[in-house]
Structures are given as C-alpha cells and as structure tokens.
Write a protein that holds these residues in place. Structure first.
Motif, mmCIF file in Angstrom:
data_model
loop_
_atom_site.group_PDB
_atom_site.id
_atom_site.type_symbol
_atom_site.label_atom_id
_atom_site.label_comp_id
_atom_site.label_asym_id
_atom_site.label_seq_id
_atom_site.Cartn_x
_atom_site.Cartn_y
_atom_site.Cartn_z
ATOM 1 N N TYR A 183 -1.557 -0.224 31.051
ATOM 2 C CA TYR A 183 -0.402 0.061 31.907
ATOM 3 C C TYR A 183 0.842 0.325 31.065
ATOM 4 O O TYR A 183 1.580 1.278 31.319
ATOM 5 N N ARG A 184 1.083 -0.518 30.077
ATOM 6 C CA ARG A 184 2.268 -0.345 29.229
ATOM 7 C C ARG A 184 2.222 0.980 28.469
ATOM 8 O O ARG A 184 3.237 1.647 28.313
ATOM 9 N N ILE A 185 1.041 1.350 27.976
ATOM 10 C CA ILE A 185 0.923 2.603 27.227
ATOM 11 C C ILE A 185 1.100 3.799 28.152
ATOM 12 O O ILE A 185 1.825 4.734 27.834
ATOM 13 N N CYS A 186 0.461 3.758 29.312
ATOM 14 C CA CYS A 186 0.479 4.906 30.223
ATOM 15 C C CYS A 186 1.814 5.033 30.960
ATOM 16 O O CYS A 186 2.432 6.090 30.949
ATOM 17 N N ALA A 187 2.253 3.972 31.604
ATOM 18 C CA ALA A 187 3.450 4.056 32.442
ATOM 19 C C ALA A 187 4.738 4.035 31.631
ATOM 20 O O ALA A 187 5.678 4.761 31.944
#
Length: 109
Positions: free
Chosen positions: A25-29
C-alpha cells in the motif's frame, strides 16, 4: 495428510502477510520508492508511477499468499503447499529480474 502448524507459525505468517500488504500500500498509493531499497534509480523518471504500481500490487499479492498458507493447509497436503511456495519464489525472482532489467539503472561501484 495435512500437518498441523503451531500457533507461532500461523501468527508469524499473518504478521508477515500484513507487513507485505502494508508495504505494498505504501509503495503503490504513496509512491515510496525508497521502500524497495537504497540506491534504487529509475532509467526514466516518468516511469515512477508504473514501477510503484507493479511493486505495490506484487507486494499485496505476496502478502495475501503468505497469509493463506495456514488456510491452504486445510485443503492441500504439505507437498502441494511447498510446490506453491517454490513456484512463488521462482515467479518472484523472474518478476524482480525483469523489473530491474526494464526500469532500473544497474548498480555500479
């Protein structure tokens, strides 16, 4: 012939899976490329969104697979679970090598 996993193993798979999902989530969003590794440089800066989406989705899928190991034990025997883990390791290596070849600048000393 399923094997009964101890509670510490089940808990650790859930924690590791949740960690992968959170990092995905942190990498994508949030587009935190630094979570992939130190010194990571892209060949083209405009490909940041694509790289973050690919690695974020990969991380979330990996987290779900890790969390599913105890549940898969209910339906399959240990040999099939080890085959799934082996296939996942090989697919991960192929994914990262391909991603590195296409999007990342090679490391130099």
């Amino acid at each position: 012939m399923d094997i009964e996993f101890p509670a510490w193993f089940i808990l650790s798979t859930y924690l590791m899976g949740l960690t992968f999902i959170y990092l995905g989530y942190r990498i994508c969003a949030k587009q935190k490329l630094s979570l992939i590794g130190n010194g990571v440089k892209l060949k083209k800066a405009e490909k940041l969104n694509t790289v973050c989406k690919l690695t974020g989705i990969y991380s979330v899928v990996l987290g779900v697979l890790v969390m599913a190991i105890p549940m898969l034990n209910l339906f399959f025997n240990l040999f099939i679970i080890m085959c799934i883990v082996g296939i996942t390791i090989i697919a991960s290596a192929i994914f990262w090598l391909t991603l590195q070849k296409i999007y990342f600048v090679p490391f130099t000393k």
